[in-house]
Structures are given as structure tokens and as C-alpha cells.
Scaffold this motif. Structure first.
Motif, PDB file in Angstrom:
ATOM      1  N   LYS A  73       0.811  -1.220   0.000  1.00 21.16           N
ATOM      2  CA  LYS A  73       0.000   0.000   0.000  1.00 21.16           C
ATOM      3  C   LYS A  73       0.850   1.278   0.000  1.00 21.16           C
ATOM      4  CE  LYS A  73      -3.765  -2.403   0.088  1.00 21.16           C
ATOM      5  NZ  LYS A  73      -4.694  -2.432  -1.068  1.00 21.16           N
ATOM      6  N   HIS A  74       2.168   1.124   0.052  1.00 21.79           N
ATOM      7  CA  HIS A  74       3.113   2.246  -0.056  1.00 21.79           C
ATOM      8  C   HIS A  74       2.958   3.276   1.064  1.00 21.79           C
ATOM      9  CE1 HIS A  74       4.150   0.613  -3.955  1.00 21.79           C
ATOM     10  NE2 HIS A  74       2.883   0.681  -4.330  1.00 21.79           N
ATOM     11  N   LEU A  75       2.560   2.847   2.248  1.00 20.75           N
ATOM     12  CA  LEU A  75       2.515   3.758   3.384  1.00 20.75           C
ATOM     13  C   LEU A  75       3.926   3.966   3.929  1.00 20.75           C
ATOM     14  CD1 LEU A  75      -0.574   3.290   3.249  1.00 20.75           C
ATOM     15  CD2 LEU A  75      -0.567   3.136   5.741  1.00 20.75           C
ATOM     16  N   SER A  76       4.170   5.133   4.484  1.00 23.79           N
ATOM     17  CA  SER A  76       5.455   5.376   5.135  1.00 23.79           C
ATOM     18  C   SER A  76       5.539   4.526   6.402  1.00 23.79           C
ATOM     19  CB  SER A  76       5.573   6.854   5.510  1.00 23.79           C
ATOM     20  OG  SER A  76       4.625   7.178   6.515  1.00 23.79           O
ATOM     21  N   PRO A  77       6.762   4.285   6.917  1.00 22.13           N
ATOM     22  CA  PRO A  77       6.870   3.533   8.175  1.00 22.13           C
ATOM     23  C   PRO A  77       6.037   4.142   9.296  1.00 22.13           C
ATOM     24  CG  PRO A  77       9.019   3.703   7.141  1.00 22.13           C
ATOM     25  CD  PRO A  77       8.093   4.559   6.329  1.00 22.13           C
ATOM     26  N   ALA A  78       6.029   5.466   9.398  1.00 22.93           N
ATOM     27  CA  ALA A  78       5.235   6.115  10.444  1.00 22.93           C
ATOM     28  C   ALA A  78       3.742   5.921  10.209  1.00 22.93           C
ATOM     29  CB  ALA A  78       5.567   7.610  10.499  1.00 22.93           C
ATOM     30  N   GLY A  79       3.295   6.033   8.947  1.00 22.51           N
ATOM     31  CA  GLY A  79       1.880   5.838   8.626  1.00 22.51           C
ATOM     32  C   GLY A  79       1.425   4.421   8.898  1.00 22.51           C
ATOM     33  N   ILE A 115      -8.541  -5.452   3.222  1.00 27.10           N
ATOM     34  CA  ILE A 115      -7.341  -5.499   2.385  1.00 27.10           C
ATOM     35  C   ILE A 115      -7.403  -4.602   1.144  1.00 27.10           C
ATOM     36  CG2 ILE A 115      -6.747  -7.828   3.136  1.00 27.10           C
ATOM     37  CD1 ILE A 115      -7.876  -8.884   0.493  1.00 27.10           C
ATOM     38  N   LEU A 116      -8.598  -4.036   0.811  1.00 27.47           N
ATOM     39  CA  LEU A 116      -8.725  -3.265  -0.423  1.00 27.47           C
ATOM     40  C   LEU A 116      -8.388  -1.777  -0.310  1.00 27.47           C
ATOM     41  CD1 LEU A 116     -11.921  -4.883  -1.994  1.00 27.47           C
ATOM     42  CD2 LEU A 116      -9.528  -5.221  -2.646  1.00 27.47           C
ATOM     43  N   PRO A 117      -8.576  -1.106   0.835  1.00 29.44           N
ATOM     44  CA  PRO A 117      -8.273   0.336   0.905  1.00 29.44           C
ATOM     45  C   PRO A 117      -6.815   0.632   0.558  1.00 29.44           C
ATOM     46  CG  PRO A 117      -9.560  -0.324   2.805  1.00 29.44           C
ATOM     47  CD  PRO A 117      -9.164  -1.590   2.108  1.00 29.44           C
ATOM     48  N   THR A 118      -6.575   1.870   0.108  1.00 35.04           N
ATOM     49  CA  THR A 118      -5.217   2.255  -0.295  1.00 35.04           C
ATOM     50  C   THR A 118      -4.677   3.432   0.517  1.00 35.04           C
ATOM     51  OG1 THR A 118      -6.150   3.694  -2.006  1.00 35.04           O
ATOM     52  CG2 THR A 118      -5.555   1.444  -2.659  1.00 35.04           C
ATOM     53  N   THR A 119      -5.521   4.035   1.350  1.00 32.40           N
ATOM     54  CA  THR A 119      -5.079   5.185   2.144  1.00 32.40           C
ATOM     55  C   THR A 119      -4.864   4.785   3.596  1.00 32.40           C
ATOM     56  OG1 THR A 119      -7.339   5.862   2.716  1.00 32.40           O
ATOM     57  CG2 THR A 119      -6.409   6.715   0.650  1.00 32.40           C
ATOM     58  N   GLU A 120      -4.101   5.604   4.316  1.00 24.73           N
ATOM     59  CA  GLU A 120      -3.870   5.337   5.734  1.00 24.73           C
ATOM     60  C   GLU A 120      -5.178   5.348   6.517  1.00 24.73           C
ATOM     61  OE1 GLU A 120      -1.802   7.456   9.603  1.00 24.73           O
ATOM     62  OE2 GLU A 120      -0.926   7.846   7.623  1.00 24.73           O
ATOM     63  N   GLY A 121      -6.063   6.305   6.211  1.00 24.21           N
ATOM     64  CA  GLY A 121      -7.342   6.384   6.910  1.00 24.21           C
ATOM     65  C   GLY A 121      -8.201   5.152   6.677  1.00 24.21           C
ATOM     66  N   GLY A 122      -8.276   4.713   5.404  1.00 25.20           N
ATOM     67  CA  GLY A 122      -9.075   3.532   5.082  1.00 25.20           C
ATOM     68  C   GLY A 122      -8.535   2.271   5.723  1.00 25.20           C
ATOM     69  N   LEU A 123      -7.216   2.107   5.681  1.00 21.15           N
ATOM     70  CA  LEU A 123      -6.599   0.926   6.289  1.00 21.15           C
ATOM     71  C   LEU A 123      -6.728   0.947   7.811  1.00 21.15           C
ATOM     72  CD1 LEU A 123      -3.421   0.805   4.038  1.00 21.15           C
ATOM     73  CD2 LEU A 123      -5.203  -0.945   4.116  1.00 21.15           C
ATOM     74  N   SER A 124      -6.664   2.131   8.406  1.00 18.56           N
ATOM     75  CA  SER A 124      -6.830   2.244   9.853  1.00 18.56           C
ATOM     76  C   SER A 124      -8.242   1.853  10.268  1.00 18.56           C
ATOM     77  CB  SER A 124      -6.539   3.682  10.307  1.00 18.56           C
ATOM     78  OG  SER A 124      -5.205   4.054  10.032  1.00 18.56           O
ATOM     79  N   ALA A 125      -9.245   2.356   9.533  1.00 12.01           N
ATOM     80  CA  ALA A 125     -10.642   2.072   9.879  1.00 12.01           C
ATOM     81  C   ALA A 125     -10.979   0.599   9.693  1.00 12.01           C
ATOM     82  CB  ALA A 125     -11.572   2.945   9.032  1.00 12.01           C
ATOM     83  N   SER A 126     -10.568   0.028   8.537  1.00 11.94           N
ATOM     84  CA  SER A 126     -10.879  -1.373   8.277  1.00 11.94           C
ATOM     85  C   SER A 126     -10.105  -2.297   9.226  1.00 11.94           C
ATOM     86  CB  SER A 126     -10.595  -1.735   6.830  1.00 11.94           C
ATOM     87  OG  SER A 126      -9.223  -1.522   6.517  1.00 11.94           O
ATOM     88  N   ARG A 161       1.103   3.979  12.656  1.00 19.38           N
ATOM     89  CA  ARG A 161      -0.114   4.621  13.175  1.00 19.38           C
ATOM     90  C   ARG A 161      -1.345   3.769  12.874  1.00 19.38           C
ATOM     91  NH1 ARG A 161       2.490   9.470  11.285  1.00 19.38           N
ATOM     92  NH2 ARG A 161       1.368   9.282   9.291  1.00 19.38           N
ATOM     93  N   ALA A 162      -1.421   3.244  11.660  1.00 22.81           N
ATOM     94  CA  ALA A 162      -2.554   2.393  11.299  1.00 22.81           C
ATOM     95  C   ALA A 162      -2.578   1.119  12.150  1.00 22.81           C
ATOM     96  CB  ALA A 162      -2.494   2.035   9.812  1.00 22.81           C
ATOM     97  N   SER A 163      -1.395   0.563  12.444  1.00 22.68           N
ATOM     98  CA  SER A 163      -1.311  -0.633  13.290  1.00 22.68           C
ATOM     99  C   SER A 163      -1.794  -0.343  14.704  1.00 22.68           C
ATOM    100  CB  SER A 163       0.132  -1.145  13.337  1.00 22.68           C
ATOM    101  OG  SER A 163       0.559  -1.576  12.070  1.00 22.68           O
ATOM    102  N   ILE A 164      -1.457   0.838  15.215  1.00 19.04           N
ATOM    103  CA  ILE A 164      -1.897   1.215  16.565  1.00 19.04           C
ATOM    104  C   ILE A 164      -3.416   1.301  16.627  1.00 19.04           C
ATOM    105  CG2 ILE A 164      -1.891   3.095  18.252  1.00 19.04           C
ATOM    106  CD1 ILE A 164       1.019   3.674  17.334  1.00 19.04           C
ATOM    107  N   LEU A 165      -4.029   1.923  15.610  1.00 18.10           N
ATOM    108  CA  LEU A 165      -5.494   2.015  15.581  1.00 18.10           C
ATOM    109  C   LEU A 165      -6.128   0.642  15.407  1.00 18.10           C
ATOM    110  CD1 LEU A 165      -5.950   5.271  13.481  1.00 18.10           C
ATOM    111  CD2 LEU A 165      -6.500   4.936  15.894  1.00 18.10           C
ATOM    112  N   MET A 166      -5.485  -0.207  14.601  1.00 13.04           N
ATOM    113  CA  MET A 166      -5.980  -1.570  14.406  1.00 13.04           C
ATOM    114  C   MET A 166      -6.057  -2.299  15.745  1.00 13.04           C
ATOM    115  SD  MET A 166      -4.126  -4.645  12.261  1.00 13.04           S
ATOM    116  CE  MET A 166      -2.745  -4.788  13.390  1.00 13.04           C
ATOM    117  N   LYS A 167      -5.002  -2.206  16.545  1.00 17.52           N
ATOM    118  CA  LYS A 167      -4.967  -2.913  17.812  1.00 17.52           C
ATOM    119  C   LYS A 167      -5.800  -2.218  18.893  1.00 17.52           C
ATOM    120  CE  LYS A 167      -3.010  -6.801  17.400  1.00 17.52           C
ATOM    121  NZ  LYS A 167      -3.824  -8.007  17.658  1.00 17.52           N
ATOM    122  N   THR A 168      -6.068  -0.947  18.711  1.00 22.08           N
ATOM    123  CA  THR A 168      -7.012  -0.284  19.604  1.00 22.08           C
ATOM    124  C   THR A 168      -8.398  -0.896  19.417  1.00 22.08           C
ATOM    125  OG1 THR A 168      -5.743   1.774  19.490  1.00 22.08           O
ATOM    126  CG2 THR A 168      -8.017   1.930  20.278  1.00 22.08           C
TER     127      THR A 168
END
Length: 516
Positions: free
Chosen positions: A308-314, A361-372, A317-324
Motif C-alpha cells: 500500500k506504499h505507506l510510510s513507516p510512520a503511517g 485489504i482493499l483500501p489504499t489510504t492510511e485512513g481507510g486501512l486504519s478504519a478497516s 499509526r494504522a497498526s496502533i489504531l488496528m490494535k485499539t
């Protein structure tokens, strides 16, 4: 004692009849319970599910000592998860540091998971025989020291060797932490406390991910995360030194229960002879659950960065929201399993996670991946939130530390190649990303694998048993629940004598009206 419950047909005997009865009971709203009368005669009844209680009132039922036992169990499980995820969320850093591939680094995850069952057996039996306190202290301190040793591994081979040894001690945490935390909780609060307790695993992931985000993306910063994990584990071990043994273990010793080696092994043999089918069932269930957890999370950060070409920081952040989402789901669904039933809650949560796979698995943005990611882990760890209390209720009461730890870790051992399989298949299957660049197929591989695992969990749980409300805290330590006489112990034969008559049996200290 007279009840107003409807009579039910007796428990089925045999694997297929039991599976058939379990499946039928799943669609019956009332709960099957076993009633023991004053003459130790048993019959089955249907009981209405207990209504959900105000969680604040459930919290208030725990005294300060019960909260202390629970919080230390939670922290031990959190530290264990931090130590494990300190590696999985830094796969790309470690691959760069040791100049190898992500798949090669995931070999360390496989070795850790493979050897956890050995540690679970050793520390679980020690916890059931000698108490929860000192096995946990030793376990947590050595775990922290092995984190330090990992930092000083000069070669990849040394790194793998230390992570293998790390797995031995990591495996000893779960059984003692779960049993110590839940055996001291009131029965009607255990669903809620189980959901919170299991999320120590997700909370450990969040803490590790936050630490990783804080230290930055440079290669050598992986060592700082390991230093933090080492200090966390050793601190929990020292905290456990400061308060006494579990109440149940101390009361059993005060009551004059003796734990000779002969009685210990004799009761163990009797348990295995009687409960071997339950042991195999719980190992099989935990195999599916561990595949479920590791397949849906261990490679997710790598997936977001590479596909998905997210930066390491992005990605972090998405992983933190996922585990929240995992922490929230595990707490809520563990709590509602007290009313909805353990198996029904597991099945519904697993099915919901399966329906969410495309959105995951389909979203391409940090926000979409965080929410899903938040939503799918809400249900993945929601199903997991029921597991600590479900396993504790299914376990033979005196073996609740060793049984829970060993079945959990043997399931982990079978599923240990999960991260390695995902990485290997993904790297062997190249797809084109939304930016038109070639990338390993992490998303499709994780999606297909998770769908298969969901089916396995649903079928296994639907055909399995449930013993919600069981009073497992009544039993003493192993060897204290049999009456032994002379040479019978040496031969492995245990006899009890009541009213002048010897009979082969295990003493049942549970209440006469016990839900099973």
C-alpha cells in the motif's frame, strides 16, 4: 435443592453424539447445566441465560487484592505481548540490520512459537504444584534478560538461537497469568474480566508500536524497542515479588492438603485418562485461534508498507489504531459472552471478521486501512476475548494453569509457521499495486488464509462443549484433590476411603449446584 428450570436430556457420550448435541444446543437459547444434588446424583436442566449486569457493579465486586492479582496478570500478559511484537513490527528493520529477507526474519517468529509449548508445560505444572508466585517471578525476569541478549546478538544465527530460547520462557506466561487473574474474580464478573485480560496481548502490541513510532524508522532503533521490553518484563517480575501467593493455593495448604510426588503424578494420570479428548479438542481450537491471530496481524505492517506504499510512520499509526479496535472488541464481546454464551459469541465474532475481509485489504489510504483494520480486529480479538474464561471453564479445575497454558501453546506450536507461510507465499506471488508497481501479494494471501481460518473456528466451536459458570476456583493444587494410601501412590493407583469403603475416584470439591 428444587429449581424452576426445565428438565433436559442427559449429556451425550462419545465424540459424534457430543458434537451433535453441542450443535443443537447452540441454537437453543436456554443453557444446559448439570445439577448435582446432596447425594452426588446428576441430572441436566435448561436454565435461562443470566442477564448482563452493570459493568461498574461487576468491577465493584472485586476487592483491592483481587484487583492486584488481576492487574499483575494483565501486565504480565501485556509484557509478554510487547516482547513478542517488538520483533514482528520491526521485521523490515531487522532484515536490513542482518542483511537478509523478511521471510528469513519471520523464521525467528516461527522458532519462538514452536518452543512456547515447552515453557508452558514447565511453568504451568510448576504453577499448579508450587503456586503462581515464584514461577511467574523467574519467568518474567529471565524473559527480560533474553530481550537484552537479543540486542547483543552479533550474527543472524545468534539472533535465531536467542529467540528460540526466548520462546521457552515466553510460553510460561499465559497459563499462570490467566489462572492467577481469573481464579480470584467473582464468577459473574469473569466474562468481563476475561475480555479485558485477553486484550493485554493487543495492548502489548499497541505499546510496542507506539515505542517503535517514537524511536523513528532508522535501522538501529530496533534495539531501543527491545530495551524497553526488557525493562517492562523485569519490572513485572519484581512487582510480583511484593504480594503473596494466590488465595486458593494458600487456603489449600492451610487445609492440610499434601502434595507428595506420588499424589501429584497419580492425579495427573487420572486427569489424562478422563480428559484426553478435551485436551485434544482445546489444542485443536487453539491451533485455529493462533492461526487467526498471527495470520491477520503479524505481516499487516509489512503489507501496508510494501503493497500500500505507506510510510513507516503511517503504517505504524494504522497498526496502533488496528490494535485499539482489538482492545475495545475483546473487552465488549468478552463481557457480553456472560449473557450470550461463550460459543455463540465466538462464532458470531468470527463470522463478522470474515465478512470484513474485503474491506480490510482493499483500501489504499492510511485512513481507510486504519478504519478497516480497527473493525476486523474488533471481531478477531472479540472472539479471543472469550478464550481465557472459556479455556479455564473447560479445564480440569486443579490443572487450570497447566491445562490453559499447555493447550494454548501447543495450538501456538502447530500454527507457528503462519507468519513465515504468509511472507513466503506473498513474496512468491507478485501483483501490481494501485501505483502500478510490482509488490508481494500480502493482501490476497492474508485474505484467503483468514477466510479459511474463520471457517475452521466456526466449525470447531459449533461442535465443541461449553461449561459457562463453572466453579473451577474451588479445587486445590494438583495432588491435593485425591486421598492416597500407602503403596497405592507408588504404583500410580489412587484410592479414597469413605465410610470404610475404598473406591477409585478424584475428590470433587465443587458446589452441589454447579453449571458445567
Amino acid at each position: 435443592m428444587a429449581t424452576t428450570n426445565r428438565p433436559a436430556d442427559p449429556l451425550a457420550k462419545g465424540i459424534l453424539p457430543t458434537a451433535k448435541q453441542g450443535l443443537k444446543d447452540l441454537f437453543t437459547w436456554d443453557q444446559r447445566i448439570i445439577i448435582r444434588n446432596a447425594h452426588n446424583e446428576e441430572h441436566c436442566e435448561w436454565q435461562k441465560p443470566e442477564p448482563l449486569q452493570n459493568p461498574i457493579r461487576l468491577f465493584a465486586q472485586l476487592g483491592w487484592k483481587q484487583w492486584l492479582y488481576f492487574l499483575v496478570g494483565f501486565l504480565a500478559w501485556t509484557a509478554d505481548a510487547f516482547d513478542f511484537h517488538a520483533l514482528s513490527i520491526q521485521t523490515t528493520k531487522l532484515a536490513a540490520y542482518y542483511q537478509t529477507t523478511n521471510t528469513a526474519i519471520s523464521t525467528a517468529i516461527t522458532l519462538t512459537l514452536l518452543l512456547r509449548s515447552v515453557g508452558a508445560a514447565f511453568f504451568g505444572v510448576a504453577g499448579d504444584k508450587f503456586g503462581r508466585k515464584w514461577p511467574m517471578v523467574v519467568n518474567m525476569v529471565v524473559l527480560g534478560l533474553l530481550q537484552v541478549a537479543t540486542i547483543y546478538a552479533a550474527t543472524f544465527e545468534q539472533f535465531l538461537g536467542i529467540r528460540s530460547l526466548f520462546g521457552l520462557f515466553m510460553g510460561g506466561v499465559y497459563g499462570n497469568a490467566i489462572s492467577m487473574a481469573l481464579e480470584n474474580c467473582p464468577v459473574n464478573a469473569r466474562g468481563l474480566m476475561s475480555g479485558i485480560l485477553q486484550q493485554g496481548y493487543s495492548f502489548g502490541y499497541v505499546l510496542a508500536a507506539c515505542t517503535n513510532l517514537g524511536v523513528g524508522g532508522e535501522t538501529n532503533t530496533w534495539k531501543i524497542v527491545f530495551w524497553v521490553g526488557a525493562g517492562f518484563s523485569i519490572a513485572v517480575g519484581f512487582i510480583r515479588v511484593l504480594f503473596p501467593e494466590s488465595k486458593q493455593f494458600l487456603e489449600a495448604k492451610k487445609a492440610g492438603h499434601k502434595q507428595s510426588p506420588g499424589a501429584f503424578w497419580a492425579e495427573t494420570k487420572l486427569m489424562l485418562a478422563k480428559e484426553w479428548k478435551m485436551c485434544l479438542y482445546c489444542i485443536w481450537l487453539m491451533m485455529w485461534f493462533n492461526y487467526y491471530s498471527h495470520t491477520s496481524q503479524d505481516s499487516y505492517t509489512t503489507f501496508m508498507k510494501e503493497q500500500k506504499h505507506l510510510s513507516p510512520a503511517g503504517a505504524t499509526r494504522a497498526s496502533i489504531l488496528m490494535k485499539t479496535g482489538a482492545c475495545v472488541g475483546g473487552t465488549i464481546l468478552g463481557y457480553t459472552s456472560q449473557w450470550f454464551g461463550r460459543r455463540r459469541m465466538i462464532i458470531c465474532a468470527a463470522l463478522m471478521s470474515g465478512f470484513l475481509i474485503p474491506a480490510w485489504i482493499l483500501p489504499t489510504t492510511e485512513g481507510g486501512l486504519s478504519a478497516s483494520g480497527f473493525m476486523i480486529q474488533f471481531f478477531v480479538q472479540g472472539a479471543w476475548g472469550v478464550i481465557p474464561i472459556h479455556l479455564s471453564e473447560l479445564s480440569p479445575p486443579a490443572f487450570r494453569s497447566s491445562f490453559v497454558g499447555i493447550t494454548y501453546q501447543l495450538g501456538n506450536m502447530i500454527s507457528s509457521p503462519s507468519a513465515q507461510i504468509v511472507n513466503a507465499v506473498a513474496e512468491a506471488t507478485i501483483i501490481t499495486t494501485a501505483k502500478g508497481e510490482p509488490s508481494p501479494a500480502y493482501g490476497p494471501v492474508m485474505g484467503v488464509a483468514t477466510a479459511i481460518i474463520v471457517v475452521g473456528i466456526v466449525v470447531t466451536t459449533a461442535l465443541g462443549p461449553e461449561k459457562k459458570g463453572r466453579h473451577f476456583e474451588e479445587a486445590g493444587p494438583i495432588g491435593a484433590n485425591v486421598d492416597t494410601f500407602g503403596k497405592d501412590v507408588e504404583t500410580g493407583s489412587v484410592s479414597s476411603e469413605k465410610d470404610g469403603v475404598k473406591a477409585m475416584e478424584v475428590v470433587d470439591d465443587s458446589p452441589r449446584n454447579e453449571k458445567v
